[in-house]
Design an enzyme around this catalytic site. Structure first.
Site, mmCIF file in Angstrom:
data_model
loop_
_atom_site.group_PDB
_atom_site.id
_atom_site.type_symbol
_atom_site.label_atom_id
_atom_site.label_comp_id
_atom_site.label_asym_id
_atom_site.label_seq_id
_atom_site.Cartn_x
_atom_site.Cartn_y
_atom_site.Cartn_z
ATOM 1 N N THR A 29 35.414 78.385 8.148
ATOM 2 C CA THR A 29 34.493 77.217 7.957
ATOM 3 C C THR A 29 35.335 76.576 6.946
ATOM 4 O O THR A 29 34.531 75.747 6.080
ATOM 5 C CB THR A 29 33.149 77.424 7.494
ATOM 6 O OG1 THR A 29 33.158 78.543 6.299
ATOM 7 C CG2 THR A 29 32.253 78.272 8.657
ATOM 8 N N TRP A 30 36.338 76.872 6.202
ATOM 9 C CA TRP A 30 37.023 75.903 5.451
ATOM 10 C C TRP A 30 37.140 74.450 5.919
ATOM 11 O O TRP A 30 37.426 74.047 7.133
ATOM 12 C CB TRP A 30 38.776 76.482 5.285
ATOM 13 C CG TRP A 30 39.373 76.098 4.082
ATOM 14 C CD1 TRP A 30 38.754 75.454 3.028
ATOM 15 C CD2 TRP A 30 40.726 76.489 3.676
ATOM 16 N NE1 TRP A 30 39.993 75.130 2.013
ATOM 17 C CE2 TRP A 30 40.972 75.799 2.502
ATOM 18 C CE3 TRP A 30 41.884 77.204 4.261
ATOM 19 C CZ2 TRP A 30 42.390 76.051 1.893
ATOM 20 C CZ3 TRP A 30 42.951 77.100 3.739
ATOM 21 C CH2 TRP A 30 42.892 76.480 2.333
ATOM 22 N N ASP A 37 33.010 82.972 8.414
ATOM 23 C CA ASP A 37 33.477 83.288 7.100
ATOM 24 C C ASP A 37 33.310 82.128 6.396
ATOM 25 O O ASP A 37 33.915 80.927 6.845
ATOM 26 C CB ASP A 37 35.103 83.625 7.178
ATOM 27 C CG ASP A 37 35.944 83.667 5.958
ATOM 28 O OD1 ASP A 37 35.927 84.583 5.237
ATOM 29 O OD2 ASP A 37 36.660 82.510 5.614
ATOM 30 N N TYR A 72 34.840 76.749 -0.753
ATOM 31 C CA TYR A 72 34.959 75.748 0.375
ATOM 32 C C TYR A 72 33.928 74.576 0.283
ATOM 33 O O TYR A 72 32.650 74.516 0.125
ATOM 34 C CB TYR A 72 34.864 76.343 1.643
ATOM 35 C CG TYR A 72 35.600 77.432 2.235
ATOM 36 C CD1 TYR A 72 36.821 77.740 1.472
ATOM 37 C CD2 TYR A 72 35.162 78.142 3.205
ATOM 38 C CE1 TYR A 72 37.651 78.589 1.905
ATOM 39 C CE2 TYR A 72 36.359 79.122 3.428
ATOM 40 C CZ TYR A 72 37.497 79.415 2.929
ATOM 41 O OH TYR A 72 38.304 80.534 3.273
HETATM 42 N N1 LIG Z 1 40.301 85.153 3.015
HETATM 43 C C1 LIG Z 1 40.999 84.093 2.608
HETATM 44 O O1 LIG Z 1 41.109 83.843 1.382
HETATM 45 C C2 LIG Z 1 41.205 83.007 3.571
HETATM 46 C C3 LIG Z 1 42.296 81.961 3.609
HETATM 47 C C4 LIG Z 1 42.350 81.142 4.248
HETATM 48 C C5 LIG Z 1 41.509 80.976 5.426
HETATM 49 N N2 LIG Z 1 40.466 81.665 5.568
HETATM 50 C C6 LIG Z 1 39.786 81.549 6.664
HETATM 51 O O2 LIG Z 1 40.498 81.445 7.824
HETATM 52 C C7 LIG Z 1 39.721 79.976 8.426
HETATM 53 C C8 LIG Z 1 41.274 79.745 9.127
HETATM 54 O O3 LIG Z 1 42.073 79.364 8.143
HETATM 55 P P1 LIG Z 1 43.500 78.941 8.503
HETATM 56 O O4 LIG Z 1 44.585 79.070 7.406
HETATM 57 O O5 LIG Z 1 44.076 79.978 9.678
HETATM 58 O O6 LIG Z 1 43.498 77.517 9.100
HETATM 59 P P2 LIG Z 1 44.429 76.650 9.877
HETATM 60 O O7 LIG Z 1 45.827 77.476 9.648
HETATM 61 O O8 LIG Z 1 44.137 75.338 9.379
HETATM 62 O O9 LIG Z 1 44.127 76.866 11.422
HETATM 63 C C9 LIG Z 1 43.067 76.251 11.743
HETATM 64 C C10 LIG Z 1 43.116 76.145 13.473
HETATM 65 O O10 LIG Z 1 41.902 75.645 13.801
HETATM 66 C C11 LIG Z 1 42.625 74.620 14.833
HETATM 67 N N3 LIG Z 1 41.352 73.584 14.993
HETATM 68 C C12 LIG Z 1 41.313 72.801 13.701
HETATM 69 N N4 LIG Z 1 40.363 71.779 14.149
HETATM 70 C C13 LIG Z 1 40.175 71.820 15.627
HETATM 71 C C14 LIG Z 1 39.381 71.291 16.563
HETATM 72 N N5 LIG Z 1 38.657 69.926 16.137
HETATM 73 N N6 LIG Z 1 39.417 71.818 17.861
HETATM 74 C C15 LIG Z 1 40.212 72.711 18.094
HETATM 75 N N7 LIG Z 1 40.756 73.423 17.296
HETATM 76 C C16 LIG Z 1 41.103 73.026 15.974
HETATM 77 C C17 LIG Z 1 44.004 74.149 14.231
HETATM 78 O O11 LIG Z 1 44.676 73.738 15.560
HETATM 79 P P3 LIG Z 1 46.023 72.787 15.205
HETATM 80 O O12 LIG Z 1 46.913 73.918 14.786
HETATM 81 O O13 LIG Z 1 46.328 72.448 16.775
HETATM 82 O O14 LIG Z 1 45.640 71.741 14.161
HETATM 83 C C18 LIG Z 1 44.452 75.400 13.925
HETATM 84 O O15 LIG Z 1 44.922 76.323 14.930
HETATM 85 C C19 LIG Z 1 39.283 79.300 7.398
HETATM 86 O O16 LIG Z 1 38.489 78.387 7.865
HETATM 87 C C20 LIG Z 1 38.785 80.260 6.471
HETATM 88 O O17 LIG Z 1 37.239 80.440 6.989
HETATM 89 C C21 LIG Z 1 40.396 82.813 4.691
#
Ligand SMILES: NC(=O)c1ccc[n+]([C@@H]2O[C@H](COP(=O)([O-])OP(=O)(O)OC[C@H]3O[C@@H](n4cnc5c(N)ncnc54)[C@H](OP(=O)(O)O)[C@@H]3O)[C@@H](O)[C@H]2O)c1
Length: 153
Positions: free
Chosen positions: A36-37, A65, A70
């Site tokens: 949900t970032w 998450d 966030y």
């Molecule tokens: N524990 C921690 O410290 C930590 C750190 C980072 C993240 N997280 C968690 O992990 C989650 C994911 O993070 P991340 O870093 O993997 O994010 P990310 O790299 O930005 O990946 C987000 C993914 O969602 C897709 N997406 C976004 N908007 C969309 C839409 N409207 N329709 C379809 N697909 C969409 C993106 O596709 P595209 O690539 O095509 O844009 C990308 O594949 C976060 O939201 C958070 O909750 C946790």
């Protein structure tokens, strides 16, 4: 909803049910959860974000998450709205800022997480990243929260 869309959703649901991960305490969860970032930051798409999370829950993406960081709490407020009346269907994960992770602040930080999320417990509480607070102190604070029931693990 068209039959084609319904079939697609059933396929996703079945796939989520069959691919699980087992935590050290034996809890079984679907491998894919919902992040949900950046959610909750734009009022214009808020309703769509809530619906998306609710559809995810219905499909079996049980883990959500979030973090106090966030949207400066707005993500947790949004999640709170999305899970209203569905708390038992969700495995709720949130995080504490490193600068709130000392014994003097972690209980208050967690209380605020819970308030924003509209729940009385978190299924998993994470330290968002390592900061200046000794890890042993954060663990002590988290163990206390576990004993008191605010966090499960
Ligand atoms: N524990 C921690 O410290 C930590 C750190 C980072 C993240 N997280 C968690 O992990 C989650 C994911 O993070 P991340 O870093 O993997 O994010 P990310 O790299 O930005 O990946 C987000 C993914 O969602 C897709 N997406 C976004 N908007 C969309 C839409 N409207 N329709 C379809 N697909 C969409 C993106 O596709 P595209 O690539 O095509 O844009 C990308 O594949 C976060 O939201 C958070 O909750 C946790």
């Amino acid at each position: 909803m068209s039959v084609e869309d319904e079939n697609k959703l059933t396929k996703i649901k079945n796939s989520l049910e069959s691919r699980v991960v087992t935590l050290p305490d034996g809890t079984s969860l679907p491998r894919i959860g919902q992040g949900t970032w950046y959610m909750g930051e734009n009022p214009q798409i808020r309703a769509r974000e809530i619906k998306a999370l609710q559809l995810g829950i219905e499909l079996g993406m049980k883990l959500i998450d979030t973090a106090e960081m966030y949207g400066d709490g707005d993500s947790e407020r949004l999640v709170g709205e999305a899970i209203k009346g569905r708390r038992d269907d969700v495995f709720l994960v949130s995080k504490v800022y490193p600068h709130h992770a000392g014994l003097d602040m972690i209980a208050k930080a967690c209380e605020n997480n819970l308030k924003r999320l509209g729940t009385n417990h978190l299924d998993l509480y994470l330290l968002h990243w390592r900061g200046h607070v000794p890890l042993a102190e954060t663990i002590e604070g988290m163990e206390k929260l576990c004993k008191e029931g605010e966090i499960v693990r």
